[in-house]
Design a protein around this motif. Structure first.
Motif, PDB file in Angstrom:
ATOM      1  N   SER A 138       0.857  -1.193   0.000  1.00 35.03           N
ATOM      2  CA  SER A 138       0.000   0.000   0.000  1.00 35.03           C
ATOM      3  C   SER A 138       0.890   1.240   0.000  1.00 35.03           C
ATOM      4  O   SER A 138       2.074   1.166   0.310  1.00 35.03           O
ATOM      5  CB  SER A 138      -0.916   0.011   1.229  1.00 35.03           C
ATOM      6  OG  SER A 138      -0.134   0.182   2.404  1.00 35.03           O
ATOM      7  N   ARG A 139       0.264   2.374  -0.382  1.00 36.82           N
ATOM      8  CA  ARG A 139       1.011   3.624  -0.412  1.00 36.82           C
ATOM      9  C   ARG A 139       0.343   4.603   0.550  1.00 36.82           C
ATOM     10  O   ARG A 139      -0.874   4.789   0.509  1.00 36.82           O
ATOM     11  CB  ARG A 139       1.005   4.209  -1.818  1.00 36.82           C
ATOM     12  CG  ARG A 139       1.896   5.430  -1.954  1.00 36.82           C
ATOM     13  CD  ARG A 139       1.784   6.174  -3.293  1.00 36.82           C
ATOM     14  NE  ARG A 139       1.249   5.389  -4.376  1.00 36.82           N
ATOM     15  CZ  ARG A 139       1.917   5.074  -5.499  1.00 36.82           C
ATOM     16  NH1 ARG A 139       3.140   5.479  -5.677  1.00 36.82           N
ATOM     17  NH2 ARG A 139       1.325   4.378  -6.443  1.00 36.82           N
ATOM     18  N   GLY A 140       1.130   5.212   1.429  1.00 38.01           N
ATOM     19  CA  GLY A 140       0.594   6.220   2.345  1.00 38.01           C
ATOM     20  C   GLY A 140       0.446   7.561   1.636  1.00 38.01           C
ATOM     21  O   GLY A 140       0.909   7.734   0.502  1.00 38.01           O
ATOM     22  N   ASN A 141      -0.181   8.522   2.306  1.00 32.75           N
ATOM     23  CA  ASN A 141      -0.351   9.850   1.715  1.00 32.75           C
ATOM     24  C   ASN A 141       0.982  10.536   1.453  1.00 32.75           C
ATOM     25  O   ASN A 141       1.094  11.418   0.617  1.00 32.75           O
ATOM     26  CB  ASN A 141      -1.219  10.727   2.624  1.00 32.75           C
ATOM     27  CG  ASN A 141      -2.679  10.281   2.588  1.00 32.75           C
ATOM     28  OD1 ASN A 141      -3.168   9.826   1.537  1.00 32.75           O
ATOM     29  ND2 ASN A 141      -3.352  10.386   3.718  1.00 32.75           N
ATOM     30  N   ASP A 142       2.023  10.110   2.192  1.00 28.75           N
ATOM     31  CA  ASP A 142       3.353  10.691   1.991  1.00 28.75           C
ATOM     32  C   ASP A 142       4.104   9.999   0.839  1.00 28.75           C
ATOM     33  O   ASP A 142       5.262  10.313   0.578  1.00 28.75           O
ATOM     34  CB  ASP A 142       4.174  10.580   3.283  1.00 28.75           C
ATOM     35  CG  ASP A 142       4.173   9.157   3.852  1.00 28.75           C
ATOM     36  OD1 ASP A 142       3.571   8.259   3.206  1.00 28.75           O
ATOM     37  OD2 ASP A 142       4.781   8.939   4.915  1.00 28.75           O
ATOM     38  N   GLY A 143       3.439   9.037   0.150  1.00 29.55           N
ATOM     39  CA  GLY A 143       4.087   8.378  -0.981  1.00 29.55           C
ATOM     40  C   GLY A 143       4.963   7.197  -0.601  1.00 29.55           C
ATOM     41  O   GLY A 143       5.544   6.547  -1.458  1.00 29.55           O
ATOM     42  N   VAL A 144       5.052   6.928   0.704  1.00 27.37           N
ATOM     43  CA  VAL A 144       5.911   5.836   1.158  1.00 27.37           C
ATOM     44  C   VAL A 144       5.147   4.510   1.084  1.00 27.37           C
ATOM     45  O   VAL A 144       3.985   4.418   1.473  1.00 27.37           O
ATOM     46  CB  VAL A 144       6.387   6.107   2.602  1.00 27.37           C
ATOM     47  CG1 VAL A 144       7.086   4.890   3.182  1.00 27.37           C
ATOM     48  CG2 VAL A 144       7.325   7.305   2.615  1.00 27.37           C
ATOM     49  N   LEU A 145       5.822   3.471   0.553  1.00 25.91           N
ATOM     50  CA  LEU A 145       5.186   2.175   0.347  1.00 25.91           C
ATOM     51  C   LEU A 145       5.379   1.266   1.564  1.00 25.91           C
ATOM     52  O   LEU A 145       6.438   1.270   2.197  1.00 25.91           O
ATOM     53  CB  LEU A 145       5.790   1.485  -0.886  1.00 25.91           C
ATOM     54  CG  LEU A 145       5.717   2.269  -2.201  1.00 25.91           C
ATOM     55  CD1 LEU A 145       6.491   1.532  -3.290  1.00 25.91           C
ATOM     56  CD2 LEU A 145       4.271   2.484  -2.628  1.00 25.91           C
ATOM     57  N   MET A 146       4.317   0.504   1.859  1.00 24.58           N
ATOM     58  CA  MET A 146       4.375  -0.481   2.938  1.00 24.58           C
ATOM     59  C   MET A 146       4.114  -1.869   2.347  1.00 24.58           C
ATOM     60  O   MET A 146       3.276  -2.022   1.461  1.00 24.58           O
ATOM     61  CB  MET A 146       3.301  -0.194   4.004  1.00 24.58           C
ATOM     62  CG  MET A 146       3.375   1.175   4.657  1.00 24.58           C
ATOM     63  SD  MET A 146       4.851   1.421   5.665  1.00 24.58           S
ATOM     64  CE  MET A 146       4.513   0.338   7.041  1.00 24.58           C
ATOM     65  N   PHE A 147       4.817  -2.868   2.873  1.00 25.15           N
ATOM     66  CA  PHE A 147       4.684  -4.242   2.399  1.00 25.15           C
ATOM     67  C   PHE A 147       3.730  -5.009   3.321  1.00 25.15           C
ATOM     68  O   PHE A 147       3.833  -4.906   4.536  1.00 25.15           O
ATOM     69  CB  PHE A 147       6.073  -4.900   2.407  1.00 25.15           C
ATOM     70  CG  PHE A 147       6.081  -6.364   2.114  1.00 25.15           C
ATOM     71  CD1 PHE A 147       5.966  -6.825   0.806  1.00 25.15           C
ATOM     72  CD2 PHE A 147       6.201  -7.297   3.146  1.00 25.15           C
ATOM     73  CE1 PHE A 147       5.978  -8.185   0.529  1.00 25.15           C
ATOM     74  CE2 PHE A 147       6.215  -8.663   2.871  1.00 25.15           C
ATOM     75  CZ  PHE A 147       6.103  -9.099   1.560  1.00 25.15           C
ATOM     76  N   HIS A 148       2.811  -5.771   2.717  1.00 29.46           N
ATOM     77  CA  HIS A 148       1.829  -6.496   3.542  1.00 29.46           C
ATOM     78  C   HIS A 148       1.816  -7.988   3.276  1.00 29.46           C
ATOM     79  O   HIS A 148       0.855  -8.656   3.652  1.00 29.46           O
ATOM     80  CB  HIS A 148       0.433  -5.929   3.299  1.00 29.46           C
ATOM     81  CG  HIS A 148       0.315  -4.461   3.561  1.00 29.46           C
ATOM     82  ND1 HIS A 148       0.343  -3.921   4.831  1.00 29.46           N
ATOM     83  CD2 HIS A 148       0.200  -3.408   2.717  1.00 29.46           C
ATOM     84  CE1 HIS A 148       0.240  -2.604   4.750  1.00 29.46           C
ATOM     85  NE2 HIS A 148       0.152  -2.264   3.476  1.00 29.46           N
ATOM     86  N   GLY A 149       2.799  -8.525   2.586  1.00 33.29           N
ATOM     87  CA  GLY A 149       2.832  -9.978   2.382  1.00 33.29           C
ATOM     88  C   GLY A 149       2.614 -10.364   0.931  1.00 33.29           C
ATOM     89  O   GLY A 149       2.622  -9.525   0.029  1.00 33.29           O
ATOM     90  N   ARG A 150       2.420 -11.651   0.719  1.00 31.21           N
ATOM     91  CA  ARG A 150       2.305 -12.191  -0.632  1.00 31.21           C
ATOM     92  C   ARG A 150       0.856 -12.362  -1.054  1.00 31.21           C
ATOM     93  O   ARG A 150      -0.029 -12.608  -0.233  1.00 31.21           O
ATOM     94  CB  ARG A 150       2.974 -13.567  -0.700  1.00 31.21           C
ATOM     95  CG  ARG A 150       4.479 -13.542  -0.625  1.00 31.21           C
ATOM     96  CD  ARG A 150       5.104 -12.912  -1.832  1.00 31.21           C
ATOM     97  NE  ARG A 150       4.814 -13.636  -3.077  1.00 31.21           N
ATOM     98  CZ  ARG A 150       5.201 -13.186  -4.271  1.00 31.21           C
ATOM     99  NH1 ARG A 150       5.855 -12.048  -4.386  1.00 31.21           N
ATOM    100  NH2 ARG A 150       4.907 -13.875  -5.356  1.00 31.21           N
ATOM    101  N   LEU A 151       0.623 -12.291  -2.348  1.00 28.40           N
ATOM    102  CA  LEU A 151      -0.684 -12.613  -2.903  1.00 28.40           C
ATOM    103  C   LEU A 151      -0.775 -14.093  -3.251  1.00 28.40           C
ATOM    104  O   LEU A 151      -1.837 -14.614  -3.519  1.00 28.40           O
ATOM    105  CB  LEU A 151      -0.935 -11.767  -4.160  1.00 28.40           C
ATOM    106  CG  LEU A 151      -1.160 -10.281  -3.862  1.00 28.40           C
ATOM    107  CD1 LEU A 151      -0.911  -9.434  -5.084  1.00 28.40           C
ATOM    108  CD2 LEU A 151      -2.566 -10.067  -3.323  1.00 28.40           C
ATOM    109  N   ASP A 152       0.370 -14.772  -3.297  1.00 28.82           N
ATOM    110  CA  ASP A 152       0.355 -16.210  -3.581  1.00 28.82           C
ATOM    111  C   ASP A 152       0.985 -16.941  -2.401  1.00 28.82           C
ATOM    112  O   ASP A 152       1.093 -16.405  -1.311  1.00 28.82           O
ATOM    113  CB  ASP A 152       1.081 -16.513  -4.892  1.00 28.82           C
ATOM    114  CG  ASP A 152       2.519 -16.006  -4.859  1.00 28.82           C
ATOM    115  OD1 ASP A 152       3.035 -15.738  -3.750  1.00 28.82           O
ATOM    116  OD2 ASP A 152       3.139 -15.882  -5.929  1.00 28.82           O
ATOM    117  N   ARG A 153       1.412 -18.172  -2.603  1.00 28.40           N
ATOM    118  CA  ARG A 153       1.896 -18.993  -1.493  1.00 28.40           C
ATOM    119  C   ARG A 153       3.402 -18.886  -1.259  1.00 28.40           C
ATOM    120  O   ARG A 153       3.961 -19.592  -0.416  1.00 28.40           O
ATOM    121  CB  ARG A 153       1.537 -20.469  -1.746  1.00 28.40           C
ATOM    122  CG  ARG A 153       0.039 -20.739  -1.770  1.00 28.40           C
ATOM    123  CD  ARG A 153      -0.227 -22.210  -2.084  1.00 28.40           C
ATOM    124  NE  ARG A 153       0.495 -23.077  -1.164  1.00 28.40           N
ATOM    125  CZ  ARG A 153       0.992 -24.260  -1.485  1.00 28.40           C
ATOM    126  NH1 ARG A 153       0.873 -24.725  -2.709  1.00 28.40           N
ATOM    127  NH2 ARG A 153       1.624 -24.987  -0.588  1.00 28.40           N
TER     128      ARG A 153
END
Lengths: 81, 545
Positions: free
Chosen positions: B411-426
């Motif tokens: 995801s991207r915050g309002n400050d443009g910084v990206l956060m990682f939340h895991g995988r979409l696959d296995r």
């Protein structure tokens, strides 16, 4: 159970599972057998928690971890210390 | 029309164009500017940049004599050594594409990859295993008896030919775990390595005064920073010996003794240092950059490291092998004090990213979706696998070239910084290695008594994840965990070996008939009296034993 037997069991049943007929000799090089960084850490935790022997971090070397014989010697020495 | 009259095809054409930058030119430039400086120290061996260029020129001529040339793929299977770096630059100079293989891998895996990459020439510390197709090998020093060795290369005169470049721009192929059961060869371009090394030198201010540790193995994309950024800066490379890597206290001692200034590794190596390296007793004051990538760094470990390494700036780099590094985040004071996970940051120079939902449309700030990446560090594709290439490399949303579908939820915050939340696959991350459960499952299912197998991650505070293998035998057969473990050891690298085993009657399934991985992860039973663990996860507790 004596230290050697407990160590062998943990090594060859849990860390490097090996068919009972093929358990390596006590002088075999454990690092060659697949004891990697993760398993070295798990081995240290086992010795400290299950055998109740504290192993100083600075003494953890390939020589002391390299074989069952070396490990037993080191653990016995540490237990006496 | 005579071919020579056609514009653009005169033999002189290449000469009148400005000399483009090339990887080999990085080494030539380092030898010109910093010829007397130490390029690399491995064990008792060290080489200056002038010596490294001299040896690489000769190695190139020697390797070309054994069949290395543009369009050919050459196995590169070295332990950390000066020989390895000489062979690496020698191969680059021939224009061949090198394929790094880890000498610690099981022979069976090395054979599989040599066949997949259509290897005809082998270079390595040791001679190759028997693989049809390998017709020549060049190995380290006295290791090869009677065979061609890199030592002999020192005795020949370089051929004076200009450095060649791969016709498709692919410098090396890095094999990663594949979801279909076969490893995939990621084609890394010269453009990617040039761009990335330039970004690193500029961002971290690397100079000829720096001493850069090389912790990652050569088949791991992290090593490209240690090698190519170091050479671009004229810095000194310090390959970390395999056995030192395994012992945190000795690793800390290595960093102190060599006065390492720049460190790049997976978080688990740093966590081990923090837990068992006794950082407080070593002088680590020279360390000014600690860079990590490959998996999520736990906040507590980072706080511990920051306390012990007050002179070091910490940086999180992000990117799958297919993009090398594509985003980065410099750790700030507030990252150490907040409860938020560490961001993966913002794109590196000239790199574009998008976060898209399942419909392919961009999501709003704060919403998560799949991260797409485009830019100069992008892979050219998967070797010999056009359908995987087309599946993962799609037209970029802005219409400029292709973008890589990372499979990572971001995801991207309002400050443009990206956060990682895991995988979409296995896919599983374990000690920075990416592991496709399907590859381990495929090996397990080769056992004649195995009916089905499922591999799942169990989160681990130090190593990211541990691997649990759940295996069901055919109804009238039985299996034992040591047998399965041996089977895996014969085919898989150590990072892919299961840490836990669960022998089950059958795999739990969802209403739709798919394997229920959540139930497998939740399954826990105490050891039975005979020491084996037999879990009836296919049944509800009421109908268990």
């Amino acid at each position: 159970m004596e230290t050697r037997q407990q160590l062998r069991q943990h090594l060859f049943e849990t860390l490097i599972p090996t068919p009972a007929s093929a358990w390596p000799a006590d002088g075999a090089d454990l690092l060659e057998l697949g004891l990697d960084s993760l398993r070295v850490m798990q081995l240290l935790v086992f010795v400290e928690e299950r055998l109740g022997v504290n192993l100083p971090d600075h003494e953890v070397t390939p020589e002391r971890i390299g074989s069952v014989n070396a490990l037993v010697e080191w653990i016995d020495a540490s237990a006496r210390a | 029309m005579d071919r020579r009259e056609r514009p653009g095809l005169t033999p002189d054409h290449a000469v009148i164009l400005p000399m483009p930058e090339s990887l080999y030119k990085l080494l030539q430039d380092a030898a010109t500017k910093h010829g007397g400086r130490i390029a690399l120290v491995a064990g008792d061996h060290s080489m200056t940049y002038a010596e490294l260029l001299y040896a690489s020129d000769r190695a190139a001529a020697y390797l070309a004599g054994h069949g290395a040339r543009p369009g050919r793929r050459v196995a590169f299977c070295f332990r950390k050594s000066t020989d390895a770096i000489v062979a690496l630059f020698g191969l680059i100079r021939t224009g061949a594409t090198y394929v790094p293989l880890d000498p610690a891998w099981p022979v069976e895996r090395i054979r599989t990859l040599c066949r997949d990459a259509e290897i005809s020439l082998w270079t390595g510390t040791d001679p190759p295993p028997a693989v049809p197709g390998i017709v020549a090998s060049v190995t380290s020093k006295t290791k090869s008896e009677g065979g061609a060795s890199l030592d002999s290369a020192a005795e020949i005169e370089p051929d004076g030919a200009p450095p060649q470049r791969p016709p498709d721009g692919v410098t090396n192929i890095l094999y990663t775990s594949g979801s279909t059961g076969q490893p995939k060869g990621v084609e890394i371009t010269e453009r990617s390595l040039l761009h990335f090394s330039q970004w690193v030198v500029a961002t971290f201010g690397l100079t000829a005064e720096d001493r850069v540790a090389n912790h990652a193995p050569y088949n791991f994309d992290l090593s490209t920073l240690d090698i190519f950024a170091a050479v671009r800066a004229g810095a000194t490379m310090y390959p970390v010996p395999e056995r030192v890597k395994m012992f945190p206290y000795q690793l800390a001692e290595f960093i102190a003794e060599k006065k390492i200034t720049t460190w790049y590794s997976v978080p688990s190596a740093l966590i081990m240092l923090q837990l068992r390296g006794r950082l407080e007793v070593h002088d680590l004051s020279e360390l000014r950059h600690v860079i990590f990538a490959g998996e999520v760094m736990p906040k507590s470990a980072l706080q511990g490291l920051a306390r012990r390494l007050p002179n070091a700036a910490f940086t999180n780099l992000y990117g799958p092998t297919e993009t090398n590094v594509c985003t980065w985040h410099r750790i700030e004071e507030r990252d150490l004090t907040s409860d938020e996970p560490i961001p993966i940051g913002r794109p590196i120079d000239d790199t574009r990213v998008w976060i898209v939902g399942e419909d392919g449309a961009e999501v709003g700030n704060g919403d998560s979706g799949e991260l797409l990446v485009a830019g100069p560090t992008l892979t050219a594709g998967y070797f010999g696998d056009g359908s995987s290439t087309d599946h993962r490399l799609i037209p970029a949303p802005d219409g400029r070239g292709r973008a890589y579908r990372t499979g990572d939820r971001v995801s991207r915050g309002n400050d443009g910084v990206l956060m990682f939340h895991g995988r979409l696959d296995r896919m599983i991350k374990c000690r920075g290695h990416r592991i496709e459960p399907g590859e381990i499952e495929a090996v397990l299912c080769r056992h004649p008594n195995v009916k089905e197998a499922a591999v799942i991650p169990i989160p681990d505070p130090v190593f990211g994840n541990r691997i649990r293998a759940c295996v069901a035998a055919h109804d009238d057969r039985s299996i034992q965990e040591p047998e399965l473990a041996s089977l895996c050891r014969n085919e898989l690298p150590s990072c892919m070996l299961p840490d836990e085993w669960r022998l089950v009657d059958r795999l739990p399934r969802t209403d739709r008939g798919k394997v229920d991985y959540a139930r497998l992860a939740a399954a826990e039973t105490p050891n039975s009296p005979d020491g084996t663990e037999r879990v009836r996860v296919g049944q509800s507790p009421a109908d268990g034993d």
